[in-house]
Structures are given as C-alpha cells and as structure tokens.
Design an enzyme around this catalytic site. Structure first.
Site, mmCIF file in Angstrom:
data_model
loop_
_atom_site.group_PDB
_atom_site.id
_atom_site.type_symbol
_atom_site.label_atom_id
_atom_site.label_comp_id
_atom_site.label_asym_id
_atom_site.label_seq_id
_atom_site.Cartn_x
_atom_site.Cartn_y
_atom_site.Cartn_z
ATOM 1 N N GLY A 30 0.779 -0.821 -0.017
ATOM 2 C CA GLY A 30 -0.506 0.178 -0.135
ATOM 3 C C GLY A 30 0.927 1.715 -0.254
ATOM 4 O O GLY A 30 2.012 0.755 -0.218
ATOM 5 N N ASP B 201 -13.691 5.170 4.621
ATOM 6 C CA ASP B 201 -13.019 4.527 3.228
ATOM 7 C C ASP B 201 -13.060 3.641 2.649
ATOM 8 O O ASP B 201 -12.579 2.443 2.630
ATOM 9 C CB ASP B 201 -11.503 4.842 3.946
ATOM 10 C CG ASP B 201 -10.396 4.756 2.654
ATOM 11 O OD1 ASP B 201 -11.023 4.981 1.505
ATOM 12 O OD2 ASP B 201 -9.419 4.160 3.313
HETATM 13 N N1 LIG Z 1 -5.858 -9.205 5.963
HETATM 14 C C1 LIG Z 1 -6.089 -9.411 4.698
HETATM 15 N N2 LIG Z 1 -5.297 -9.916 4.455
HETATM 16 C C2 LIG Z 1 -5.225 -10.602 3.193
HETATM 17 N N3 LIG Z 1 -5.168 -9.860 2.638
HETATM 18 C C3 LIG Z 1 -4.691 -8.455 3.005
HETATM 19 C C4 LIG Z 1 -5.117 -8.427 4.321
HETATM 20 N N4 LIG Z 1 -4.852 -6.940 4.113
HETATM 21 C C5 LIG Z 1 -4.639 -6.782 3.419
HETATM 22 N N5 LIG Z 1 -4.371 -7.331 2.407
HETATM 23 C C6 LIG Z 1 -3.827 -7.095 0.785
HETATM 24 O O1 LIG Z 1 -2.832 -6.421 0.892
HETATM 25 C C7 LIG Z 1 -2.510 -5.971 0.510
HETATM 26 C C8 LIG Z 1 -2.105 -4.560 0.152
HETATM 27 O O2 LIG Z 1 -2.901 -4.239 1.000
HETATM 28 P P1 LIG Z 1 -3.099 -2.534 1.705
HETATM 29 O O3 LIG Z 1 -4.109 -2.274 3.008
HETATM 30 O O4 LIG Z 1 -1.972 -2.032 2.665
HETATM 31 O O5 LIG Z 1 -2.820 -1.503 0.870
HETATM 32 P P2 LIG Z 1 -4.284 -0.158 0.521
HETATM 33 O O6 LIG Z 1 -5.191 -0.097 0.705
HETATM 34 O O7 LIG Z 1 -3.774 -1.220 -1.431
HETATM 35 O O8 LIG Z 1 -2.764 0.733 0.573
HETATM 36 P P3 LIG Z 1 -3.546 1.906 1.587
HETATM 37 O O9 LIG Z 1 -3.838 1.362 2.948
HETATM 38 O O10 LIG Z 1 -2.670 2.771 1.761
HETATM 39 O O11 LIG Z 1 -4.437 2.266 0.743
HETATM 40 C C9 LIG Z 1 -3.667 -5.730 -1.025
HETATM 41 O O12 LIG Z 1 -3.917 -6.406 -1.845
HETATM 42 C C10 LIG Z 1 -4.657 -6.387 0.541
HETATM 43 O O13 LIG Z 1 -5.609 -7.320 -0.353
#
Ligand SMILES: Nc1ncnc2c1ncn2[C@@H]1O[C@H](COP(=O)(O)OP(=O)(O)OP(=O)(O)O)[C@@H](O)[C@H]1O
Length: 651
Positions: A382, A503
């Site tokens: 992210g 969000d």
């Molecule tokens: N609990 C989880 N289980 C499986 N995959 C996850 C989980 N949390 C996040 N991911 C995966 O990890 C990746 C990065 O997640 P993250 O929340 O950091 O990304 P983002 O939402 O794109 O970033 P940001 O929070 O900076 O907007 C995404 O592809 C998300 O689907």
C-alpha cells in the site's frame, strides 16, 4: 475404657519402658503374699462412699501410684476392684472393662488415626498418654491415701481371681498395642512410599515439561521449514507463470530516449494475433463491402431496374450480406477475447508489481517476527505499508502482517504524526469483533522506523481485484456482497461508541476462503463522540479518502463539514452501483485530481442508470436512497438497513 487409658497403656507398653513388667510383678506379689494376713479382712472392710472408683483408669492410677508405698498400702489396693466387680455383677455398666468395649474404643481410635497422619497421631497419642499418666498419678495418690485410711474387706480368693482377670486384660492390651504399633509402622512405610512416589512423579512431570518444550521447538522448526519450502515453491511458480504470461500477454521493456530511460508496456503474442486477425477481418469486410458497392453500382448503372429481380444479383447481394454478418460475428468474438486478455494483462501487471515489490522488500527472507509470526509471501503493497501472508506459530493459523514503514528521511514531526495515526487506527480496530470486519490480533514494534499490525488473513481476493477480473457482477452476487457490507456497518453503528469507516471502497472489502466479505482498513475511521448531535461531527481530515466513493458534504469548502454514518451509506451506494454496472456513478473515468478540479461530486445531484445490464427497480431505488445528494435527507446506516432489499434475509 476411655481413649486416654488406651493411650496410657500404649505409652507404657513401650519395651523401652521397663517399669510396667516390674509394676505388674509387684502387683502380683502383693496379691499372693499379703492377702491372707490382711488386717482389713480381719477387721472387716468398710466401703468409703466418698471415693470414686469408676473404671480401670482409677485402678491404674491407684496401682501405679502404689508402687512407691507397697509396704503399708498394698493390702488396700484390691478393695476398689472388689467394689467394682460387685457393681459389674449388679449390672452397672459404666466402667468399660470388657474386651468388646475395648475393641470398640480401639476401633474408634484407629478410625480417628486413619483420618490424621500416622506420625501426628502417634505423637499426639504419646503426648496424651504422658499427660494422662501424670494426671492419673495425681488422682491415684489421692485414692490410695484415702484407701490407706479405709479398712479392707476383700477375701484372698476374690483378689486372685481379680488379679488373674487384670493380668489377662493387660496381656490383651499388650497384644492390641503390638498390633497398633505394627499398623503404625505400616502407615509410616506407606507415607514414606507416597513421599517417594510424589517425588518421582514431580521429576517425571518436570521431564515431560522439558520434553514438551523441546518438542514444541522442534515442531515450530519443522512447521516453519515446511511453510518456507511451500512459500519458496509458490514464489518459483509465480515467477514461472509470469514468464509464460509475458510472452503471451506482454512485458515491460525499456526505451531509451537520449539520456532518458522509460519503461513501456509491450503487448504479447495473443494481442498481436488478435490484432492480426482483426486486421484481416477488416480487410475481408472492406473487400466484401467494396464488392457489394460494385454490385449496387452495376444495378444503378443499368437504370431500368430490370436487374432487381435478377436472381444472380439477388444471390450475390445475399452472399455479400451473409459474409459481412459472419465477419461481424468473428470480429465481436475477437473483441471479446481481447477484452478478456486485457483483464488478464491487468492481473499480470499487478502480479509483476507484487513480485517486484516482494523482491525489493527487506522482509522477503522468511523472518520470524516477534518470535511468533513466520513471514511468508508478500500479499501487496500500500501507500506506506507492505502486507505479508504469515503464519502464527503460537495460534497455528495464517495471519496477514501489515508492516508499516516510517520513512527514515521524514521529519520527527511527520514520523510522530504517522505513528499517532496508526496507533489510533489500532485502538479503534482492535475493539471490533464481527464476522464482517477483519479482526486485528496484535501490534508490535520491529525497529525504530517499522512496526507491524497482525490481521485476520483473508485468502480470497479483495473486491477491487474481483471487479478488475469481472467488472460486472450478477445482481444476486452484488446483493449478497452489499448485504454483508451493511451488516458490518450496522455493527459499527450499534456499539456504544459509533464508528464511521470513512474509507469504504472495493480495495477495503476482503473475502475469506469461503467468500465471506469483511471490511478492513480503519486508518481514516472516525469515532462519533457521545456529545455529537444529529447533524454530525466535524470532519477534520478533509482531503483524505478516495473521492469516487465520498459524498458531496466531504467536499464542502466554505465551512468545516459535519459528517455522520451517512458518509458510509453514500459509499455503499457507489459500491453497489459499481458492482451492478461495472463503473462508478460519478467521475468514473476521472482522476482524483480532476474530480476535485471539476467539482464532480459537488455536482453529483442525480444518479443515472445505464440501460444495460438490466437491474431490478428495488436495487435502483436503494442506490438512489444511498446517493441522496442532501445529507439531511439521506438515511443513516440503521435506517437504510430497514430497506427490504438489504433486509431480505429476514424473510
Ligand atoms: N487481512 C488481509 N488478508 C489478506 N490480504 C490482505 C489483508 N490486508 C491487506 N491485504 C492485501 O494486501 C494488499 C495491500 O493492502 P493495503 O491495505 O496495504 O493496501 P492498500 O489499501 O492498497 O493501501 P493503503 O492502505 O495505503 O491505501 C492488498 O492487496 C490487500 O488485498
């Protein structure tokens, strides 16, 4: 006979105490040698009513105390026993001389002893015995004094019988004492054995615990080795697949323009093939259209209309038309195929990015964090975080470790603000326990600039990936997803401390392995304070969030906007629209920057629905209600979830 007497005798039966046999001998000697010349018998015995001779206890006391004055008091010693004997014959059962009652007492004593420890009982018995002996002596002295002043009236034969019975009784008691001592010895041995056994068991328990610890360590090692080898295999497979897909779907190439190096995407063979086929279809179409035009021209050149019924011309025209229809059909198929390949290409590009991020991560070498979480493969990256699939070696389950990196170059103030933000998110998220909300299990620091939050692992795709692979869902699928999202929102609004997610977007809706939708990412969430009125709370973080999904009030610039759970209702409406129609209702093709610049959302007064795909009026009505422009008129979470389209599961 009282317990004390048993104790007393028991204490005197000790072979270390030689006094008892000599006392008995003396007693016998007196009875044999002095009874015939006893003045008491000659003068006639007068009972002394004031002297209380009830039982052996007193007899013992008097006989034991008499061993120091056998010369002048021996003749009186048997007097009380004659009296007692008389009482027994008369049916006075108060003194307990019989073997039966002795037995009863001994049994009672044994029972008592079995309830207390053998050592203790023995000590107590000896102590009491001694105490009673002293007391008995005292009383014995008084009795013998009195007896000395009383005349004796017993006959010798009576005395002998009495002595014989006493002797018998004493020997019986000796026997009893021996049995009791034997039993005591057994108890002692048993106690000793028990102590030994308990020591042995303690040692065994310690050994088992140590063994268990070692096994646990081994298990963890085996488990993490296994997980690592599976993850390595997955990494290899992912890279191999990418290489295969690269030739089929395309790859990134580097273009040098002067000193500038830029990366560009170059389509793979499948696109080249489809494009080539489309090109040849285009050529065939053009040729057919040309031929048809010529035919028409020939017809019009003749001008008399005579050819209009010319079967040759009619047939040719139909052939051309059929050819064009066939070309169109093929073209449509190829276009659909290209669209499908475009989606695959998108997935490939995301996977290539993920692999590149994984290769570039400092956490890619299977570390075990906090002695507990075995990091496996990168799930995604992210803005300021990397999310790794991991295995919790204590709870034996997969988790998602979100590694938050604070940029070392940031100012101290910015770092602190970021950490404050993350801790706030943690504090909100950790209290949330619901089927449709991703659980937050743990948080810990890795180093000065990095910390980790541990989340429930969702092995399915997120909604963003789903919609990228299949932009339009069936209404049934879309409805199932939106109902789950609203259930999560209802939970957030029924707590004593209400929460606005703020969000909601496809990337923040995850699916577990069985397809359950879960809300995640509470980084922008707001806690609705108790004193907030019905108009909402102040939005202090204006500008954050993803603009396609935020309602008009969040773009208010003239004053600080007041917000409520109605923000999430708007976002959910956008999500449902996007799932049903494959695009967002407002600013779909616009960048975030353009949405702001062109006031796209501020102008989003009315939602329009495409004619295709066909969607039920109930779904459209729900979307309209969610996307009500005026915040005051828009239902909040708890009101909108009364809508039959969302509460359908109650039917
Ligand atoms: N609990 C989880 N289980 C499986 N995959 C996850 C989980 N949390 C996040 N991911 C995966 O990890 C990746 C990065 O997640 P993250 O929340 O950091 O990304 P983002 O939402 O794109 O970033 P940001 O929070 O900076 O907007 C995404 O592809 C998300 O689907």
């Amino acid at each position: 006979m009282s317990d004390d007497i048993v104790m007393h005798l028991s204490s005197n039966s000790n072979p270390a105490d030689p006094s008892l046999p000599s006392k008995l001998a003396k007693l016998e000697a007196r009875m044999v040698g002095k009874s015939s010349s006893s003045p008491a018998i000659q003068s006639g015995w007068q009972p002394v009513p004031s002297v209380k001779y009830e039982g052996v206890e007193d007899f013992q006391a008097s006989s034991l105390s008499s061993d120091s004055d056998d010369d002048n008091g021996g003749e009186y010693l048997i007097q009380p026993n004659i009296q007692k004997r008389q009482r027994v014959l008369e049916g006075d059962h108060a003194p307990m001389h019989s073997a039966g009652s002795m037995d009863g007492k001994i049994k009672a004593t044994e029972a008592m002893e079995s309830r207390i420890s053998p050592d203790d009982s023995n000590k107590r018995r000896q102590g009491r015995g001694r105490g009673r002996l002293a007391t008995s002596r005292g009383r014995g002295m008084k009795a013998s004094d009195l007896m000395r002043s009383a005349p004796s009236a017993a006959s010798t034969s009576n005395g002998n019988i009495e002595m014989a019975s006493q002797k018998e009784e004493v020997s019986l008691l000796h026997g009893r004492i021996a049995t009791l001592e034997e039993e005591l010895g057994k108890f002692r041995q048993e106690a000793f054995d028990h102590v030994n056994l308990s020591r042995q068991l303690e040692k065994e328990l310690k050994d088992i615990k140590e063994h268990d610890q070692q096994m646990k360590k081994k298990l963890i090692k085996v488990l993490s080795d296994l997980l690592i080898s599976v993850s390595r295999a997955e990494r290899q497979e992912a890279r191999m697949k990418i290489r295969q897909e690269n030739s089929r779907l395309g790859n990134v190439t580097v273009i040098r323009t002067g000193t500038m190096i830029t990366e560009v995407w170059e389509d793979g063979q499948v696109f080249k093939d489809i494009n080539a086929q489309l090109k040849s279809l285009m050529e065939a179409k053009e040729a057919t259209e040309r031929a048809r035009k010529l035919l028409k021209k020939r017809q019009s050149d003749k001008g008399d209309g005579s050819d209009s019924s010319d079967p040759d011309i009619l047939l040719l025209d139909d052939v051309y038309k059929s050819q064009l229809a066939s070309i169109k059909r093929e073209e449509d198929n190829l276009l659909r195929e290209r669209e499908r390949c475009e989606l695959e290409k998108g997935r490939l590009i995301r996977e290539m990015k993920r692999v590149r991020d994984e290769d570039g991560s400092r956490f890619n070498n299977f570390q075990i964090l906090n002695h507990r979480y075995a990091l496996l493969n990168l799930l995604g990256k992210g803005g300021f975080s990397e999310v790794f699939k991991a295995y919790d070696l204590m709870e034996y389950r997969y988790v998602a470790c979100k590694l938050h990196g604070v940029n070392a170059q940031w100012s101290e103030e910015k770092k602190q603000s970021y950490i404050r933000h993350a801790v706030r998110e943690y504090n909100i998220h950790k209290t949330l326990v619901h089927r449709h909300i991703v659980r937050l299990w743990d948080i810990f620091e890795i180093d000065q600039n990095t910390f980790c939050t541990v989340l429930e692992y969702c092995s399915g795709k997120d909604l963003d990936a789903v919609l990228k692979a299949t932009p339009v869902l069936t209404e049934k699928e879309a409805r199932i997803v939106i109902v789950q999202i609203f259930q999560g929102l209802v939970y957030l609004n029924k707590r004593s401390q209400k929460i606005i997610h703020y969000d909601l977007k496809p990337g923040n809706v995850l699916f577990d392995e069985v397809g359950i939708a879960k809300l995640t990412d509470f980084g922008l969430s707001k806690i609705v304070e108790d004193d907030v009125g019905s108009r909402g709370m102040e939005l202090t973080s204006q500008g954050a969030g993803t603009y396609w999904y935020l309602p008009p009030e969040c773009f208010e610039l003239s004053k600080t906007p007041l917000i409520s759970s109605k923000v999430d209702v708007w976002s959910a409406g956008v999500l449902l629209y996007q799932m049903l129609f494959g695009r967002r209702p407002f600013g779909h093709d616009q960048t975030q920057e353009r949405i702001l610049r062109e006031d796209t959302i501020i102008n989003a007064r009315k939602v329009e629905f495409p004619s295709k795909p066909s969607v039920s009026n109930e779904a459209k009505d729900l979307i309209r209600r969610c996307l009500t422009y005026n915040q005051a008129d828009r239902p909040d979470v708890l009101t909108i979830t009364q809508d039959p389209y969302i509460s359908y599961w109650k039917k």
